[in-house]
Write a protein that holds these residues in place. Sequence first.
Motif, PDB file in Angstrom:
ATOM      1  N   ARG A 150     -37.813  16.838 -19.489  1.00 46.38           N
ATOM      2  CA  ARG A 150     -38.645  17.328 -20.315  1.00 46.38           C
ATOM      3  C   ARG A 150     -39.616  17.602 -21.539  1.00 46.38           C
ATOM      4  O   ARG A 150     -38.793  16.394 -22.561  1.00 46.38           O
ATOM      5  N   SER A 151     -40.695  17.988 -21.153  1.00 46.42           N
ATOM      6  CA  SER A 151     -41.425  17.961 -22.503  1.00 46.42           C
ATOM      7  C   SER A 151     -40.668  18.210 -23.981  1.00 46.42           C
ATOM      8  O   SER A 151     -40.584  19.396 -23.541  1.00 46.42           O
ATOM      9  N   SER A 152     -40.792  17.968 -25.291  1.00 45.72           N
ATOM     10  CA  SER A 152     -40.628  18.625 -25.988  1.00 45.72           C
ATOM     11  C   SER A 152     -41.455  20.167 -26.157  1.00 45.72           C
ATOM     12  O   SER A 152     -41.119  20.713 -27.250  1.00 45.72           O
ATOM     13  N   GLU A 153     -43.020  20.225 -25.492  1.00 41.94           N
ATOM     14  CA  GLU A 153     -43.631  21.204 -26.026  1.00 41.94           C
ATOM     15  C   GLU A 153     -43.174  21.704 -24.387  1.00 41.94           C
ATOM     16  O   GLU A 153     -43.725  23.097 -24.517  1.00 41.94           O
ATOM     17  N   ASP A 154     -42.695  21.841 -24.198  1.00 41.92           N
ATOM     18  CA  ASP A 154     -42.152  22.742 -22.591  1.00 41.92           C
ATOM     19  C   ASP A 154     -41.229  24.301 -23.089  1.00 41.92           C
ATOM     20  O   ASP A 154     -40.255  23.919 -23.054  1.00 41.92           O
TER      21      ASP A 154
END
Length: 212
Positions: free
Chosen positions: A189-193
């Motif tokens: 996962r992206s930290s921005e999700d």
Amino acid sequence: MIHQEILNKLNWRYATKKYDVSKKLTKEELNGLLQAIQLSPSSYGIQPYKVLVITNPEIREKLKAAGYGQPQITDASHLFVFTTYNNFDASHIDEYAQNIVETRGVNLEDIDAFVALMKSVVSSRNTEELKVWNSKQAYIALGVLLETAALLGLDTSPMEGFDSSKFDEILNLKNQNLTSVVIAAVGHRSSEDEYQHYKKVRKQKENLFIEI
């Protein structure tokens, strides 16, 4: 407690929307997922499906267009495409029977009754019924993939929102007697999700389970 660790991982997982494109699965992680799918249960153990593991960026860009532009298809480390047979018949049972013979060191005559049972089940279903039956087996394998990935700390996105006919064309599945039924992106996962911060919404136990 071990069971609490498993529940914590299942609570941690979610249908990831944004992936960190810089993070890829290690060879060990990928092999772990492949082995888990290989060990997935299915009716009679036949496993009437094949799973394509796609990393080619050009192919995935084409698949993204056929998947309504969902970024998970290209941004995740790997894309798993679960496919089933367009035509499933007695020859597949014979192939499975031979696998039993070689794996368990028995004679074909020893499993005659089991083979006859499987063939009777297959012959009793028409093409559409077999497609539904085989799809159910593929979904079991998908579930095993999702849970195993969670236990390994890997993120997933199971998806039905794609044009199966276009996927089949891009991947040349028709010539392989296959059709796509469901896909799953796997990666980190992206930290921005923002979705990773949402509380998981599920039915209350009393609305989900019936004890008889």
